[in-house]
Every structure is written in C-alpha cells, then in structure tokens.
Design a protein around this motif. Sequence first.
Motif, mmCIF file in Angstrom:
data_model
loop_
_atom_site.group_PDB
_atom_site.id
_atom_site.type_symbol
_atom_site.label_atom_id
_atom_site.label_comp_id
_atom_site.label_asym_id
_atom_site.label_seq_id
_atom_site.Cartn_x
_atom_site.Cartn_y
_atom_site.Cartn_z
ATOM 1 N N ARG A 195 0.828 -1.209 0.000
ATOM 2 C CA ARG A 195 0.000 0.000 0.000
ATOM 3 C C ARG A 195 0.862 1.258 0.000
ATOM 4 N N VAL A 196 1.832 1.318 0.889
ATOM 5 C CA VAL A 196 2.648 2.525 0.962
ATOM 6 C C VAL A 196 3.625 2.586 -0.203
ATOM 7 N N ALA A 197 4.104 1.425 -0.677
ATOM 8 C CA ALA A 197 4.991 1.425 -1.839
ATOM 9 C C ALA A 197 4.258 1.944 -3.071
ATOM 10 N N SER A 198 3.029 1.503 -3.265
ATOM 11 C CA SER A 198 2.251 1.954 -4.416
ATOM 12 C C SER A 198 1.953 3.447 -4.339
ATOM 13 N N LEU A 199 1.704 3.933 -3.128
ATOM 14 C CA LEU A 199 1.475 5.368 -2.948
ATOM 15 C C LEU A 199 2.699 6.164 -3.384
ATOM 16 N N ILE A 200 3.877 5.768 -2.887
ATOM 17 C CA ILE A 200 5.107 6.485 -3.233
ATOM 18 C C ILE A 200 5.398 6.363 -4.724
ATOM 19 N N ALA A 201 5.124 5.173 -5.292
ATOM 20 C CA ALA A 201 5.375 4.965 -6.717
ATOM 21 C C ALA A 201 4.490 5.846 -7.594
ATOM 22 N N SER A 202 3.380 6.341 -7.045
ATOM 23 C CA SER A 202 2.472 7.185 -7.832
ATOM 24 C C SER A 202 2.981 8.618 -7.958
ATOM 25 N N TYR A 203 4.003 8.986 -7.209
ATOM 26 C CA TYR A 203 4.526 10.350 -7.247
ATOM 27 C C TYR A 203 5.640 10.465 -8.293
ATOM 28 N N PRO A 204 5.934 11.682 -8.760
ATOM 29 C CA PRO A 204 6.990 11.863 -9.757
ATOM 30 C C PRO A 204 8.326 11.303 -9.257
ATOM 31 N N PRO A 205 8.956 10.387 -10.009
ATOM 32 C CA PRO A 205 10.126 9.666 -9.490
ATOM 33 C C PRO A 205 11.335 10.554 -9.187
ATOM 34 N N ALA A 206 11.568 11.575 -9.991
ATOM 35 C CA ALA A 206 12.721 12.425 -9.720
ATOM 36 C C ALA A 206 12.566 13.162 -8.399
ATOM 37 N N ALA A 207 11.348 13.596 -8.081
ATOM 38 C CA ALA A 207 11.105 14.262 -6.803
ATOM 39 C C ALA A 207 11.308 13.294 -5.645
ATOM 40 N N VAL A 208 10.854 12.042 -5.820
ATOM 41 C CA VAL A 208 11.028 11.035 -4.774
ATOM 42 C C VAL A 208 12.498 10.727 -4.569
ATOM 43 N N GLN A 209 13.222 10.468 -5.649
ATOM 44 C CA GLN A 209 14.628 10.104 -5.530
ATOM 45 C C GLN A 209 15.475 11.265 -5.011
ATOM 46 N N GLY A 210 15.143 12.482 -5.416
ATOM 47 C CA GLY A 210 15.851 13.640 -4.881
ATOM 48 C C GLY A 210 15.621 13.804 -3.390
ATOM 49 N N THR A 211 14.398 13.497 -2.955
ATOM 50 C CA THR A 211 14.090 13.563 -1.522
ATOM 51 C C THR A 211 14.861 12.500 -0.757
ATOM 52 N N VAL A 212 14.904 11.274 -1.297
ATOM 53 C CA VAL A 212 15.699 10.212 -0.669
ATOM 54 C C VAL A 212 17.146 10.658 -0.527
ATOM 55 N N ARG A 213 17.695 11.216 -1.582
ATOM 56 C CA ARG A 213 19.107 11.650 -1.549
ATOM 57 C C ARG A 213 19.310 12.767 -0.536
ATOM 58 N N ALA A 218 21.368 14.546 4.844
ATOM 59 C CA ALA A 218 21.192 15.112 6.178
ATOM 60 C C ALA A 218 21.675 14.153 7.253
ATOM 61 N N ARG A 219 21.546 12.858 6.998
ATOM 62 C CA ARG A 219 22.012 11.855 7.966
ATOM 63 C C ARG A 219 23.530 11.712 7.942
ATOM 64 N N MET A 221 25.958 13.733 6.399
ATOM 65 C CA MET A 221 26.816 14.919 6.361
ATOM 66 C C MET A 221 26.517 15.804 7.564
ATOM 67 N N SER A 222 27.290 16.859 7.683
ATOM 68 C CA SER A 222 26.943 17.872 8.668
ATOM 69 C C SER A 222 25.712 18.633 8.171
ATOM 70 N N ARG A 223 25.061 19.327 9.080
ATOM 71 C CA ARG A 223 23.868 20.082 8.710
ATOM 72 C C ARG A 223 24.174 21.097 7.614
ATOM 73 N N GLN A 224 25.265 21.822 7.736
ATOM 74 C CA GLN A 224 25.606 22.839 6.740
ATOM 75 C C GLN A 224 25.925 22.222 5.384
ATOM 76 N N GLN A 225 26.604 21.086 5.372
ATOM 77 C CA GLN A 225 26.901 20.413 4.102
ATOM 78 C C GLN A 225 25.618 19.959 3.412
ATOM 79 N N ALA A 226 24.697 19.390 4.186
ATOM 80 C CA ALA A 226 23.439 18.920 3.602
ATOM 81 C C ALA A 226 22.610 20.085 3.066
ATOM 82 N N LEU A 227 22.578 21.197 3.803
ATOM 83 C CA LEU A 227 21.834 22.369 3.340
ATOM 84 C C LEU A 227 22.471 22.970 2.089
ATOM 85 N N ALA A 228 23.797 22.915 2.002
ATOM 86 C CA ALA A 228 24.475 23.431 0.811
ATOM 87 C C ALA A 228 24.174 22.579 -0.418
ATOM 88 N N MET A 229 23.919 21.298 -0.192
ATOM 89 C CA MET A 229 23.604 20.376 -1.286
ATOM 90 C C MET A 229 22.148 20.494 -1.724
#
Length: 258
Positions: A195-213, A218-219, A221-229
């Motif tokens: 159910r949750v996999a199908s929900l996520i799969a329904s969203y634009p993939p580049a937005a999903v993968q960019g969010t994953v990245r 954030a996990r 790198m340092s906070r400043q490095q992640a914000l710079a990225m």
Amino acid sequence: MTGFRTLRYEAAEGVGRITLDRPERHNAYDRTLVDELHGLWRDLRFDDSVRVIVLTGAGDRAFCTGIDRDEVVPQPGSPFMVDDPSERLGPKAAGLWKPVIAAVNGMACGGAFHLLGECEFIIAAEHATFFDPHVSYGMVAAFEPTHLSQRLPFGELMRMSLTGTAERITARRAYEIGLVSEVVPGAELPDASDRVASLIASYPPAAVQGTVRAVWAARDMSRQQALAMAPSLVSLGSLAKNEQEDLFRSRPGEWRAR
C-alpha cells in the motif's frame, strides 16, 4: 532479472518486490545471495519502470539472520585488510537511490542490519523481533550497530548490542523507539508494505529520488553540508512550476492517519 538461486523478484505497477529466498537457513545470506542481491540493486538503477522496492524474507520465521554460519570467507593475510561480503549487501552500497521499504516478517538479527540500515523505513509484522548475537559468541558488534546508530537511541542500541541473544526487541518496542514505522498482523504485512509502496510509486520519481538523496545527505553529512547540497537536489528533481500546479489541482484530498 531472472534465474536467481537465492532470491525471488517480481515487479508490477512501479513496485519491485524482492524476497530473500533461503527459508531453510532463516534467510541468512551467503556469497551467492550477496552477489545476486548486489547485482539486482545495480540493475534496478537502470529500470525506470520500477520506482519503489519492497524487501522481505521468505516464510514467516525470519526476515534475515545475518551471514550463514556455514559460509567460509577467505581473508587476506594482513590484519589491516578484511574481506566482508556484507558491505555489498545494501542498496546504498550499490548506488541505488530509489526508496526501499523493508517488510520484516520474523527475526532480524546481526548482519540483517546491513540491509535494514540502508532501507528508507521498516514495516514489521507483530511477531517480528530484532537482536544482535555477536557478543554472545565472542565477536565484536561493530558494523551492525553503526548501521543502526542513527535509527535507535544510544541506550537502546547499546543494550541490544551488549545483551546478545539473551534479549530481543519486539516489533511493538521497535515501533516505540523509532526503529519501525508501522506494526501490522503478520498476514497483513504484504498488503501494508504494498500500500505505501504503491502510494510512493504514484509520485513523480525524480522528486522522490531527490528527496531520498536529500534525507540521506542530512544523515551522513553535517547540517551545513546537507543544506548546501539541497538547492542542487531541488533543481534537479523538481517538476516545472506549471507541472506542479497541474498536480496540485488533480490530486485527491483523501488522506490516511497512522
């Protein structure tokens, strides 16, 4: 993506489903499974029809119990080099940035944390348990707790690492401390993860993968490095403004509480 000896794989409607298929060994991995799973992770980077992956184990007794104790792994003669097949086990080690949901259907222990540590989140059956047996057998628990170090409170991680086989974290306790995002009856685990996999799969993939990245940055790198990225990831993965507006108008307003 066929002809596996230690895995089952199927895909439909944007969701790939991987099953560790060694139930007679509690889905413990040997080098064949590591090679097959690593190769599958790598291949999935090129399959744009698959947007989300669900990972589980065969049967209902175990998700994965780490490396098969009968597996012999030759080691270099130098104490400064280690050959560890486990380091190739997870999706991030293969450079895959599509979301992976772990559906834990029984015991998850030891080397299984190489997998769970590189998944986006975990859904667990009510009978699932989590533990790390290393110290009970005179081995240092190092890689496994490191994989879980940002998923568990320090005291909980240390207690699990030091109590070995004498204690197991239940699915309910894992939910309470944040290791697991949802607990369901065992019979409902496939539907809950799909159910949750199908929900996520329904969203634009580049937005999903960019969010994953971004969240992994954030996990790791340092906070400043992640914000710079972040600006680069937003630019690469976001739809054009007019496409965003089209989705805003067309998306249904229903939502589910959990």
